[in-house]
Write a protein that holds these residues in place. Structure first.
Motif, PDB file in Angstrom:
ATOM      1  N   GLU A  72       0.832  -1.115  -0.047  1.00  0.00           N
ATOM      2  CA  GLU A  72       0.158   0.011   0.170  1.00  0.00           C
ATOM      3  C   GLU A  72       0.769   1.258  -0.021  1.00  0.00           C
ATOM      4  OE1 GLU A  72      -0.361  -2.429   2.031  1.00  0.00           O
ATOM      5  OE2 GLU A  72      -2.535  -3.324   1.610  1.00  0.00           O
ATOM      6  N   LEU A  73       1.904   1.295   0.891  1.00  0.00           N
ATOM      7  CA  LEU A  73       2.849   2.414   1.124  1.00  0.00           C
ATOM      8  C   LEU A  73       3.558   2.617  -0.301  1.00  0.00           C
ATOM      9  CD1 LEU A  73       4.005   2.280   4.784  1.00  0.00           C
ATOM     10  CD2 LEU A  73       2.267   3.753   3.595  1.00  0.00           C
ATOM     11  N   ALA A  74       4.001   1.305  -1.251  1.00  0.00           N
ATOM     12  CA  ALA A  74       4.709   1.720  -2.203  1.00  0.00           C
ATOM     13  C   ALA A  74       3.813   1.949  -3.056  1.00  0.00           C
ATOM     14  CB  ALA A  74       5.243   0.342  -2.502  1.00  0.00           C
ATOM     15  N   GLY A  75       2.624   1.799  -3.272  1.00  0.00           N
ATOM     16  CA  GLY A  75       1.690   2.039  -4.138  1.00  0.00           C
ATOM     17  C   GLY A  75       1.198   3.801  -4.324  1.00  0.00           C
ATOM     18  N   VAL A  76       1.213   4.160  -2.966  1.00  0.00           N
ATOM     19  CA  VAL A  76       1.015   5.489  -2.777  1.00  0.00           C
ATOM     20  C   VAL A  76       2.151   6.197  -3.049  1.00  0.00           C
ATOM     21  CG1 VAL A  76       0.574   7.393  -1.085  1.00  0.00           C
ATOM     22  CG2 VAL A  76      -0.744   5.118  -1.133  1.00  0.00           C
ATOM     23  N   GLY A  77       3.228   5.939  -2.777  1.00  0.00           N
ATOM     24  CA  GLY A  77       4.552   6.437  -2.991  1.00  0.00           C
ATOM     25  C   GLY A  77       4.860   6.648  -4.597  1.00  0.00           C
ATOM     26  N   VAL A  78       4.752   5.356  -5.438  1.00  0.00           N
ATOM     27  CA  VAL A  78       4.771   5.648  -6.739  1.00  0.00           C
ATOM     28  C   VAL A  78       3.587   6.224  -7.451  1.00  0.00           C
ATOM     29  CG1 VAL A  78       4.587   3.975  -8.912  1.00  0.00           C
ATOM     30  CG2 VAL A  78       6.061   3.214  -7.037  1.00  0.00           C
ATOM     31  N   THR A  79       2.665   6.340  -7.146  1.00  0.00           N
ATOM     32  CA  THR A  79       1.565   7.103  -7.593  1.00  0.00           C
ATOM     33  C   THR A  79       1.857   8.598  -7.252  1.00  0.00           C
ATOM     34  OG1 THR A  79      -0.245   5.569  -7.013  1.00  0.00           O
ATOM     35  CG2 THR A  79      -0.971   7.975  -7.617  1.00  0.00           C
ATOM     36  N   ALA A  80       2.215   9.099  -6.295  1.00  0.00           N
ATOM     37  CA  ALA A  80       2.669  10.476  -5.991  1.00  0.00           C
ATOM     38  C   ALA A  80       3.866  10.922  -6.789  1.00  0.00           C
ATOM     39  CB  ALA A  80       2.942  10.683  -4.660  1.00  0.00           C
ATOM     40  N   ALA A  81       4.837  10.124  -6.888  1.00  0.00           N
ATOM     41  CA  ALA A  81       6.099  10.119  -7.690  1.00  0.00           C
ATOM     42  C   ALA A  81       5.614  10.485  -9.246  1.00  0.00           C
ATOM     43  CB  ALA A  81       7.181   9.114  -7.609  1.00  0.00           C
ATOM     44  N   TRP A  85       6.027  13.687 -11.243  1.00  0.00           N
ATOM     45  CA  TRP A  85       6.932  13.789 -12.478  1.00  0.00           C
ATOM     46  C   TRP A  85       6.387  14.241 -13.532  1.00  0.00           C
ATOM     47  CZ3 TRP A  85       8.337   9.048 -15.559  1.00  0.00           C
ATOM     48  CH2 TRP A  85       9.276   9.393 -16.455  1.00  0.00           C
ATOM     49  N   ARG A  86       5.261  13.651 -13.993  1.00  0.00           N
ATOM     50  CA  ARG A  86       4.758  13.675 -15.549  1.00  0.00           C
ATOM     51  C   ARG A  86       3.428  14.575 -15.322  1.00  0.00           C
ATOM     52  NH1 ARG A  86       7.927  12.808 -19.510  1.00  0.00           N
ATOM     53  NH2 ARG A  86       5.964  12.310 -20.707  1.00  0.00           N
ATOM     54  N   ARG A  87       2.818  14.632 -14.433  1.00  0.00           N
ATOM     55  CA  ARG A  87       1.459  15.292 -14.095  1.00  0.00           C
ATOM     56  C   ARG A  87       0.326  14.575 -15.049  1.00  0.00           C
ATOM     57  NH1 ARG A  87       1.601  18.552  -9.781  1.00  0.00           N
ATOM     58  NH2 ARG A  87       3.599  19.830  -9.688  1.00  0.00           N
ATOM     59  N   ASN A  88       0.261  13.553 -14.898  1.00  0.00           N
ATOM     60  CA  ASN A  88      -0.554  12.666 -15.954  1.00  0.00           C
ATOM     61  C   ASN A  88      -1.212  11.901 -15.047  1.00  0.00           C
ATOM     62  OD1 ASN A  88      -1.959  10.604 -17.451  1.00  0.00           O
ATOM     63  ND2 ASN A  88      -0.413  11.119 -19.217  1.00  0.00           N
ATOM     64  N   ALA A  89      -2.586  11.935 -14.605  1.00  0.00           N
ATOM     65  CA  ALA A  89      -3.376  11.174 -13.806  1.00  0.00           C
ATOM     66  C   ALA A  89      -3.521   9.704 -14.397  1.00  0.00           C
ATOM     67  CB  ALA A  89      -4.984  11.891 -13.760  1.00  0.00           C
ATOM     68  N   MET A  90      -3.694   9.430 -15.406  1.00  0.00           N
ATOM     69  CA  MET A  90      -3.719   7.948 -15.724  1.00  0.00           C
ATOM     70  C   MET A  90      -2.574   7.407 -15.627  1.00  0.00           C
ATOM     71  SD  MET A  90      -5.927   5.690 -17.089  1.00  0.00           S
ATOM     72  CE  MET A  90      -7.265   6.603 -17.797  1.00  0.00           C
ATOM     73  N   LEU A  91      -1.327   7.966 -15.839  1.00  0.00           N
ATOM     74  CA  LEU A  91      -0.074   7.372 -15.778  1.00  0.00           C
ATOM     75  C   LEU A  91       0.215   7.058 -14.192  1.00  0.00           C
ATOM     76  CD1 LEU A  91       2.897   6.442 -17.005  1.00  0.00           C
ATOM     77  CD2 LEU A  91       3.561   8.652 -16.433  1.00  0.00           C
ATOM     78  N   SER A  92      -0.255   7.929 -13.468  1.00  0.00           N
ATOM     79  CA  SER A  92      -0.149   7.840 -12.056  1.00  0.00           C
ATOM     80  C   SER A  92      -0.958   6.941 -11.418  1.00  0.00           C
ATOM     81  CB  SER A  92      -0.365   9.164 -11.018  1.00  0.00           C
ATOM     82  OG  SER A  92       0.498  10.411 -11.883  1.00  0.00           O
ATOM     83  N   ILE A  93      -2.151   6.625 -11.803  1.00  0.00           N
ATOM     84  CA  ILE A  93      -3.124   5.736 -11.300  1.00  0.00           C
ATOM     85  C   ILE A  93      -2.593   4.334 -11.715  1.00  0.00           C
ATOM     86  CG2 ILE A  93      -5.445   4.697 -11.553  1.00  0.00           C
ATOM     87  CD1 ILE A  93      -6.275   7.846 -11.519  1.00  0.00           C
TER      88      ILE A  93
END
Length: 107
Positions: A72-81, A85-93
C-alpha cells in the motif's frame, strides 16, 4: 399486468427524469460560473477528495502482519512520484495500481 401503453408511459417518464437530472448541473453551473465560491471549490476540492480517499484506503491496512503495509505504501509512493514527475493522472493511477498489485503477488 400493465398494458403496453402503461409501460411506454413509464419509460417516457423515466427517460425525462433521467435527462433532467443529467442536465441540471449544467444549468445550475451556468448561473454561478465565475463566482468566488465556485472558483475556490474548483481549486481545492480535487486535492481534498484525493486526501480523503488516501486516508480511507490506508486506514484499513494492518501493519502488524506481513507484509506490514508495504504494498500500500509503495503504491501510494509510486503514484505520488509519477504524478509529480509527469502530471498525468492516468499514468499515476496505472503505475501506482500496478506497483501495488505486483507487490501483493510477490509478497
Amino acid at each position: 399486468m400493465p398494458s403496453a401503453g402503461q409501460i411506454l408511459l413509464t419509460l417516457l417518464v423515466i427517460s425525462a427524469v433521467t435527462y433532467a437530472l443529467r442536465l441540471a448541473p449544467f444549468v445550475a453551473l451556468r448561473r454561478v460560473r465565475g463566482s468566488a465560491v465556485v472558483d475556490h471549490l474548483a481549486r481545492t476540492m480535487p486535492l481534498g477528495v484525493m486526501a480523503i480517499l488516501v486516508v480511507y484506503t490506508l486506514s484499513t491496512v494492518d501493519l502488524t502482519t506481513a507484509p506490514h503495509g508495504l504494498p500500500e505504501l509503495a503504491g501510494v509512493g509510486v503514484t505520488a512520484a509519477l504524478h509529480l514527475w509527469r502530471r498525468n493522472a492516468m499514468l499515476s493511477i496505472l503505475g501506482g495500481t500496478g506497483t501495488y498489485m505486483a507487490l501483493l503477488a510477490v509478497l
